[in-house]
Design a protein around this motif. Structure first.
Motif, PDB file in Angstrom:
ATOM      1  N   ARG A 111      39.686 -10.481  42.076  1.00 52.20           N
ATOM      2  CA  ARG A 111      39.957  -9.992  40.717  1.00 52.20           C
ATOM      3  C   ARG A 111      38.657  -9.431  40.138  1.00 52.20           C
ATOM      4  O   ARG A 111      38.058 -10.028  39.229  1.00 52.20           O
ATOM      5  N   PRO A 112      38.188  -8.299  40.628  1.00 53.37           N
ATOM      6  CA  PRO A 112      36.855  -7.826  40.241  1.00 53.37           C
ATOM      7  C   PRO A 112      36.692  -7.522  38.761  1.00 53.37           C
ATOM      8  O   PRO A 112      35.706  -7.948  38.141  1.00 53.37           O
ATOM      9  N   VAL A 113      37.632  -6.788  38.176  1.00 56.49           N
ATOM     10  CA  VAL A 113      37.494  -6.445  36.759  1.00 56.49           C
ATOM     11  C   VAL A 113      37.568  -7.703  35.899  1.00 56.49           C
ATOM     12  O   VAL A 113      36.734  -7.916  34.995  1.00 56.49           O
ATOM     13  N   GLU A 114      38.531  -8.556  36.173  1.00 54.10           N
ATOM     14  CA  GLU A 114      38.696  -9.779  35.395  1.00 54.10           C
ATOM     15  C   GLU A 114      37.482 -10.703  35.529  1.00 54.10           C
ATOM     16  O   GLU A 114      37.056 -11.334  34.560  1.00 54.10           O
ATOM     17  N   THR A 115      36.920 -10.756  36.750  1.00 57.33           N
ATOM     18  CA  THR A 115      35.766 -11.635  36.976  1.00 57.33           C
ATOM     19  C   THR A 115      34.541 -11.137  36.222  1.00 57.33           C
ATOM     20  O   THR A 115      33.826 -11.930  35.573  1.00 57.33           O
ATOM     21  N   ALA A 122      11.580 -15.410  33.045  1.00 59.67           N
ATOM     22  CA  ALA A 122      12.998 -15.721  32.890  1.00 59.67           C
ATOM     23  C   ALA A 122      13.435 -16.841  33.823  1.00 59.67           C
ATOM     24  O   ALA A 122      12.932 -16.988  34.944  1.00 59.67           O
ATOM     25  N   ALA A 123      14.393 -17.652  33.369  1.00 58.71           N
ATOM     26  CA  ALA A 123      15.073 -18.619  34.241  1.00 58.71           C
ATOM     27  C   ALA A 123      16.129 -17.865  35.029  1.00 58.71           C
ATOM     28  O   ALA A 123      16.834 -17.014  34.481  1.00 58.71           O
ATOM     29  N   TYR A 124      16.226 -18.168  36.303  1.00 59.83           N
ATOM     30  CA  TYR A 124      17.082 -17.399  37.204  1.00 59.83           C
ATOM     31  C   TYR A 124      18.031 -18.338  37.940  1.00 59.83           C
ATOM     32  O   TYR A 124      17.627 -19.398  38.432  1.00 59.83           O
ATOM     33  N   SER A 125      19.316 -17.937  38.030  1.00 62.55           N
ATOM     34  CA  SER A 125      20.306 -18.659  38.838  1.00 62.55           C
ATOM     35  C   SER A 125      20.947 -17.686  39.810  1.00 62.55           C
ATOM     36  O   SER A 125      21.519 -16.664  39.392  1.00 62.55           O
ATOM     37  N   GLY A 126      20.851 -17.986  41.097  1.00 66.76           N
ATOM     38  CA  GLY A 126      21.495 -17.187  42.120  1.00 66.76           C
ATOM     39  C   GLY A 126      22.744 -17.899  42.607  1.00 66.76           C
ATOM     40  O   GLY A 126      22.696 -19.087  42.933  1.00 66.76           O
ATOM     41  N   LEU A 127      23.860 -17.182  42.662  1.00 69.31           N
ATOM     42  CA  LEU A 127      25.141 -17.769  43.048  1.00 69.31           C
ATOM     43  C   LEU A 127      25.724 -17.009  44.228  1.00 69.31           C
ATOM     44  O   LEU A 127      25.760 -15.773  44.223  1.00 69.31           O
ATOM     45  N   ASP A 128      26.207 -17.743  45.222  1.00 67.90           N
ATOM     46  CA  ASP A 128      26.803 -17.122  46.398  1.00 67.90           C
ATOM     47  C   ASP A 128      27.735 -18.133  47.048  1.00 67.90           C
ATOM     48  O   ASP A 128      27.479 -19.347  46.993  1.00 67.90           O
ATOM     49  N   MET A 129      28.787 -17.649  47.691  1.00 66.03           N
ATOM     50  CA  MET A 129      29.729 -18.554  48.347  1.00 66.03           C
ATOM     51  C   MET A 129      29.353 -18.846  49.794  1.00 66.03           C
ATOM     52  O   MET A 129      30.026 -19.641  50.458  1.00 66.03           O
ATOM     53  N   ALA A 139      13.790 -21.064  39.236  1.00 70.72           N
ATOM     54  CA  ALA A 139      14.920 -20.556  40.014  1.00 70.72           C
ATOM     55  C   ALA A 139      15.795 -21.687  40.521  1.00 70.72           C
ATOM     56  O   ALA A 139      15.293 -22.736  40.946  1.00 70.72           O
ATOM     57  N   ASP A 140      17.099 -21.497  40.462  1.00 72.12           N
ATOM     58  CA  ASP A 140      18.017 -22.411  41.145  1.00 72.12           C
ATOM     59  C   ASP A 140      19.102 -21.590  41.819  1.00 72.12           C
ATOM     60  O   ASP A 140      19.400 -20.466  41.402  1.00 72.12           O
ATOM     61  N   PHE A 141      19.658 -22.147  42.884  1.00 69.66           N
ATOM     62  CA  PHE A 141      20.633 -21.440  43.706  1.00 69.66           C
ATOM     63  C   PHE A 141      21.842 -22.339  43.922  1.00 69.66           C
ATOM     64  O   PHE A 141      21.694 -23.532  44.237  1.00 69.66           O
ATOM     65  N   ARG A 142      23.019 -21.768  43.763  1.00 69.01           N
ATOM     66  CA  ARG A 142      24.254 -22.550  43.771  1.00 69.01           C
ATOM     67  C   ARG A 142      25.266 -21.951  44.742  1.00 69.01           C
ATOM     68  O   ARG A 142      25.475 -20.738  44.749  1.00 69.01           O
ATOM     69  N   ILE A 143      25.913 -22.809  45.513  1.00 72.65           N
ATOM     70  CA  ILE A 143      27.024 -22.390  46.367  1.00 72.65           C
ATOM     71  C   ILE A 143      28.287 -22.489  45.527  1.00 72.65           C
ATOM     72  O   ILE A 143      28.686 -23.578  45.108  1.00 72.65           O
ATOM     73  N   CYS A 144      28.900 -21.355  45.240  1.00 76.34           N
ATOM     74  CA  CYS A 144      30.099 -21.383  44.412  1.00 76.34           C
ATOM     75  C   CYS A 144      30.853 -20.059  44.537  1.00 76.34           C
ATOM     76  O   CYS A 144      30.329 -19.079  45.061  1.00 76.34           O
ATOM     77  N   ASP A 145      32.066 -20.083  44.053  1.00 76.04           N
ATOM     78  CA  ASP A 145      32.901 -18.886  43.974  1.00 76.04           C
ATOM     79  C   ASP A 145      32.758 -18.338  42.560  1.00 76.04           C
ATOM     80  O   ASP A 145      33.188 -18.978  41.591  1.00 76.04           O
ATOM     81  N   ILE A 146      32.169 -17.166  42.413  1.00 75.33           N
ATOM     82  CA  ILE A 146      31.900 -16.633  41.081  1.00 75.33           C
ATOM     83  C   ILE A 146      33.174 -16.233  40.347  1.00 75.33           C
ATOM     84  O   ILE A 146      33.121 -15.915  39.147  1.00 75.33           O
ATOM     85  N   GLU A 147      34.323 -16.270  41.014  1.00 73.06           N
ATOM     86  CA  GLU A 147      35.587 -15.978  40.336  1.00 73.06           C
ATOM     87  C   GLU A 147      36.158 -17.203  39.626  1.00 73.06           C
ATOM     88  O   GLU A 147      37.125 -17.083  38.868  1.00 73.06           O
ATOM     89  N   GLU A 148      35.563 -18.367  39.870  1.00 70.11           N
ATOM     90  CA  GLU A 148      36.019 -19.591  39.222  1.00 70.11           C
ATOM     91  C   GLU A 148      35.322 -19.759  37.871  1.00 70.11           C
ATOM     92  O   GLU A 148      34.106 -19.602  37.769  1.00 70.11           O
ATOM     93  N   ARG A 149      36.081 -20.115  36.868  1.00 70.67           N
ATOM     94  CA  ARG A 149      35.520 -20.206  35.520  1.00 70.67           C
ATOM     95  C   ARG A 149      34.415 -21.256  35.413  1.00 70.67           C
ATOM     96  O   ARG A 149      33.466 -21.088  34.627  1.00 70.67           O
TER      97      ARG A 149
END
Length: 280
Positions: A126-130, A70-77, A95-105
Motif C-alpha cells: 500500500r505505497p500511497v497509504e503508507t 540529528a537523531a536518526y532511525s533506520g527501518l528495514d524488514m 542512530a538506531d536501527f529497527r527490523i520492522c514492516d514500515i507499513e505497520e502503524r
C-alpha cells in the motif's frame, strides 16, 4: 510492466542474503540516494530522521554528513541489512536501527523532522497509504523526501523477458504520476521539489554483458522474477532472454541494439524525486 504485490517474507530473505555484498553492487541505488539528498532544501531544524527501507545504510551515511546533530532511525524488514547497519554505525550514539514492516502503524515514529525513503516503495503493498501514514508522523513543516522507481524502470529486462517467454514480465509495482497526486492530496502536502514527476529521470548502469546485467538484480537482493511469482525460466528461455536483452548506450538518444555475450548491456532506473512539506 505488469505487477503484483511482493512476497514480503521472500523480499526480506533475499535482501538479507545479499546484505554483505550489497553496497558494492548497489551502483544505481547509491547514485539515486545522492541525488535525493542533493534535492533536500537548505534549512535547519532537522532534529529527527526516519529512513524507511534503510538497507545497509547507503542513505544514512549521506544524512549523517548533512545533519550531524540529528537523531536518526533506520527501518528495514531484512534482518541482514539491519545487522550491517548496526555494525557500521556502532559508534554513533544518535542512530538506531529497527527490523520492522514500515507499513505497520506501530512502526511509525512520531515527531519526525524528515521522513525519507529511497528505492524502497516498490516493495510495499500500500505505497500511497503508507507514505501518507508516515507523513502524519511529521511535525508541522517537516519534510517527506522520496526517490520512487517509476514506470519505465527495467525496460530492457521487461522487453527481453516478454520476447523470451511470450508474456508480460510481472515486476514490482512501479510509481506513477497519479500516485504522487493521490499522496499529495491524502497527506495535505506542499511540494518543494518534484524532479521527474511526469516521465522520470534516468539513472543508467552499464554492464559488460547481458548476463552481468541480469545478475545485478540478484547481487542487490532484488530477484525480480522470483519475487513476482513468475518462477524460473527454462534454460532455453533464459538463453533467449539474454540474446534479446537490449543494449542502450545513450538514454539521451544514442543507438540501441541487441547485446551479445562479451558486449555491453544496461539496466535503466526511472526515478521520481518527490520532496514535500507538511503544511502547518
Amino acid at each position: 510492466m505488469n505487477s503484483r504485490p511482493a512476497d514480503k517474507r521472500g523480499v526480506a530473505e533475499n535482501f538479507s542474503s545479499a546484505a554483505a555484498a550489497y553496497e558494492s553492487a548497489a551502483i544505481a541505488q547509491s547514485a539515486i540516494a545522492a541525488n535525493l539528498v542533493r534535492r533536500l532544501p537548505e534549512r535547519g531544524g532537522i532534529e529527527r530522521i526516519a529512513d524507511l527501507g534503510c538497507g545497509t545504510g547507503v542513505l544514512a551515511k549521506l544524512l549523517f554528513e548533512r545533519y550531524p546533530a540529528a537523531a536518526y532511525s533506520g527501518l528495514d524488514m531484512a534482518p541482514g541489512m539491519i545487522a550491517i547497519c548496526r555494525t557500521s554505525f556502532s559508534g554513533c550514539g544518535k542512530a538506531d536501527f529497527r527490523i520492522c514492516d514500515i507499513e505497520e502503524r506501530d512502526a511509525v515514529i512520531p515527531g519526525c523532522s524528515l521522513v525519507i525513503c529511497s528505492c524502497a516503495v516498490q516493495w510495499l503493498h500500500r505505497p500511497v497509504e503508507t507514505l501518507a501514514m508516515w507523513t502524519g508522523s511529521l511535525r508541522p513543516g517537516g519534510i517527506l523526501a522520496c526517490a520512487l522507481l517509476a514506470e519505465g524502470s527495467f525496460c530492457e529486462l521487461a522487453d527481453a523477458y516478454e520476447k523470451a517467454a511470450g508474456r508480460s514480465f510481472q515486476g514490482v509495482r512501479l510509481w506513477q504520476a497519479a500516485d504522487s497526486d493521490s499522496l499529495l492530496k491524502a497527506a495535505d502536502l506542499k511540494v518543494i521539489n518534484c524532479g521527474g514527476m511526469k516521465s522520470g529521470e534516468s539513472v543508467v548502469v552499464q554492464y559488460s554483458s547481458a548476463r552481468e546485467a541480469l545478475r545485478s538484480f540478484k547481487e542487490i537482493g532484488a530477484l525480480l522474477p522470483r519475487n513476482a511469482g513468475e518462477g524460473q525460466l527454462a534454460l532455453s528461455s533464459t538463453r533467449k532472454m539474454l540474446r534479446h536483452y537490449g543494449c542502450r548506450q545513450d538514454m539521451s538518444g544514442g543507438d540501441s541494439g541487441q547485446s551479445r555475450e562479451g558486449g555491453s548491456a544496461t539496466v535503466t532506473y526511472r526515478v521520481h524525486y518527490l520532496i514535500a512539506e507538511r503544511k502547518p
